[in-house]
Write a protein that holds these residues in place. Structure first.
Motif, PDB file in Angstrom:
ATOM      1  N   UNK A   1       0.824  -1.212   0.000  1.00  0.00           N
ATOM      2  CA  UNK A   1       0.000   0.000   0.000  1.00  0.00           C
ATOM      3  C   UNK A   1       0.856   1.260   0.000  1.00  0.00           C
ATOM      4  N   UNK A   2       2.180   1.074  -0.097  1.00  0.00           N
ATOM      5  CA  UNK A   2       3.161   2.169  -0.152  1.00  0.00           C
ATOM      6  C   UNK A   2       3.116   3.065   1.095  1.00  0.00           C
ATOM      7  N   UNK A   3       3.011   2.431   2.246  1.00  0.00           N
ATOM      8  CA  UNK A   3       3.026   3.171   3.508  1.00  0.00           C
ATOM      9  C   UNK A   3       4.470   3.318   3.981  1.00  0.00           C
ATOM     10  N   UNK A   4       4.778   4.377   4.735  1.00  0.00           N
ATOM     11  CA  UNK A   4       6.163   4.585   5.183  1.00  0.00           C
ATOM     12  C   UNK A   4       6.698   3.444   6.055  1.00  0.00           C
ATOM     13  N   UNK A   5       5.876   2.926   6.932  1.00  0.00           N
ATOM     14  CA  UNK A   5       6.290   1.786   7.762  1.00  0.00           C
ATOM     15  C   UNK A   5       5.879   0.519   7.027  1.00  0.00           C
TER      16      UNK A   5
ATOM     17  N   UNK B   1      -0.221  25.768   6.642  1.00  0.00           N
ATOM     18  CA  UNK B   1       0.510  26.289   7.790  1.00  0.00           C
ATOM     19  C   UNK B   1       0.096  25.626   9.092  1.00  0.00           C
ATOM     20  N   UNK B   2      -0.576  24.492   9.008  1.00  0.00           N
ATOM     21  CA  UNK B   2      -1.010  23.792  10.216  1.00  0.00           C
ATOM     22  C   UNK B   2      -0.512  22.351  10.172  1.00  0.00           C
ATOM     23  N   UNK B   3      -0.423  21.730  11.322  1.00  0.00           N
ATOM     24  CA  UNK B   3       0.001  20.333  11.391  1.00  0.00           C
ATOM     25  C   UNK B   3      -1.099  19.438  10.855  1.00  0.00           C
ATOM     26  N   UNK B   4      -0.695  18.373  10.196  1.00  0.00           N
ATOM     27  CA  UNK B   4      -1.654  17.415   9.666  1.00  0.00           C
ATOM     28  C   UNK B   4      -1.457  16.083  10.369  1.00  0.00           C
ATOM     29  N   UNK B   5      -2.517  15.363  10.559  1.00  0.00           N
ATOM     30  CA  UNK B   5      -2.449  14.058  11.187  1.00  0.00           C
ATOM     31  C   UNK B   5      -2.673  13.003  10.117  1.00  0.00           C
ATOM     32  N   UNK B   6      -1.703  12.145   9.976  1.00  0.00           N
ATOM     33  CA  UNK B   6      -1.759  11.037   9.029  1.00  0.00           C
ATOM     34  C   UNK B   6      -1.191   9.805   9.723  1.00  0.00           C
ATOM     35  N   UNK B   7      -1.477   8.644   9.193  1.00  0.00           N
ATOM     36  CA  UNK B   7      -0.813   7.428   9.639  1.00  0.00           C
ATOM     37  C   UNK B   7      -1.389   6.748  10.857  1.00  0.00           C
ATOM     38  N   UNK B   8      -2.633   7.013  11.202  1.00  0.00           N
ATOM     39  CA  UNK B   8      -3.214   6.351  12.374  1.00  0.00           C
ATOM     40  C   UNK B   8      -3.283   4.842  12.177  1.00  0.00           C
ATOM     41  N   UNK B   9      -3.675   4.412  10.986  1.00  0.00           N
ATOM     42  CA  UNK B   9      -3.764   2.973  10.728  1.00  0.00           C
ATOM     43  C   UNK B   9      -2.385   2.339  10.736  1.00  0.00           C
ATOM     44  N   UNK B  10      -1.396   3.015  10.160  1.00  0.00           N
ATOM     45  CA  UNK B  10      -0.033   2.477  10.174  1.00  0.00           C
ATOM     46  C   UNK B  10       0.500   2.368  11.601  1.00  0.00           C
TER      47      UNK B  10
END
Length: 190
Positions: A36-40, A100-109
């Protein structure tokens, strides 16, 4: 009598089996994440699972003659907390230049890394049946439920788009006679 979770330090066959099982469990989840081309991906999940199994084996081997559930419990608690830091690093990412704000990604990973650690603990304890069931269920959650989630999201999006479009009947003021215009906006007369 010793519990089946505890090993003798010279039981190399059982130790090797448990460590290889941990690598296999981590590989199943990691390969799915890698595809799935996820970083982890593959190596990360394999190493988290393997490391958890090694940490779990330490109190099992050092307390083989006198089983101590407290040391195993503390080890499991330490693994759970430690893997939380890895998951936290996976979740929080720096904002892009556009935003200009933090984004939340990767909860499933992050959750998959946490499950990999749990599977490593399971393998280290020699609970291979539990591990097999858990890895199959995890694989289903990562694949089957993603498809269901996409279907629901598309359905919800379509419903929202249908209700958000306002149908304004044409009037003489907003009808344009120029057919080359991209939109039908006529500025108000001054």
């Amino acid at each position: 009598m010793l519990s089946t979770n505890y090993l003798l330090p010279d039981d190399w066959l059982n130790i090797t089996f448990r460590l290889c099982l941990a690598l296999l469990f981590g590989a199943v989840i990691g390969l799915e994440r890698q595809l799935k081309r996820k970083p982890a991906g593959l190596r990360t999940h394999m190493l988290v699972c393997f490391g958890s199994a090694v940490f779990t084996l330490i109190p099992l081997l050092t307390n083989a003659t006198q089983p101590d559930n407290n040391s195993l419990s503390r080890t499991i608690q330490g693994i759970t907390a430690g893997v939380g830091f890895i998951g936290g690093g996976e979740i929080l990412r720096e904002s892009s230049e556009k935003s200009q704000r933090s984004e939340v990604h990767g909860l499933t990973s992050a959750a998959a890394i946490w499950v990999s650690a749990a599977l490593g603990i399971v393998a280290g304890c020699g609970l291979w049946q539990l591990g097999l069931i858990a890895v199959v269920l995890t694989f289903l959650v990562l694949n089957l439920f993603k498809r269901l989630e996409k279907r629901y999201y598309l359905k919800t999006n379509r419903e929202q788009k249908d209700t958000s479009i306002l149908q304004i009947p044409p009037t003489e003021e907003n009808i344009s006679t120029d057919t080359n215009q991209d939109n039908n906006f006529i500025p108000p007369k001054s």
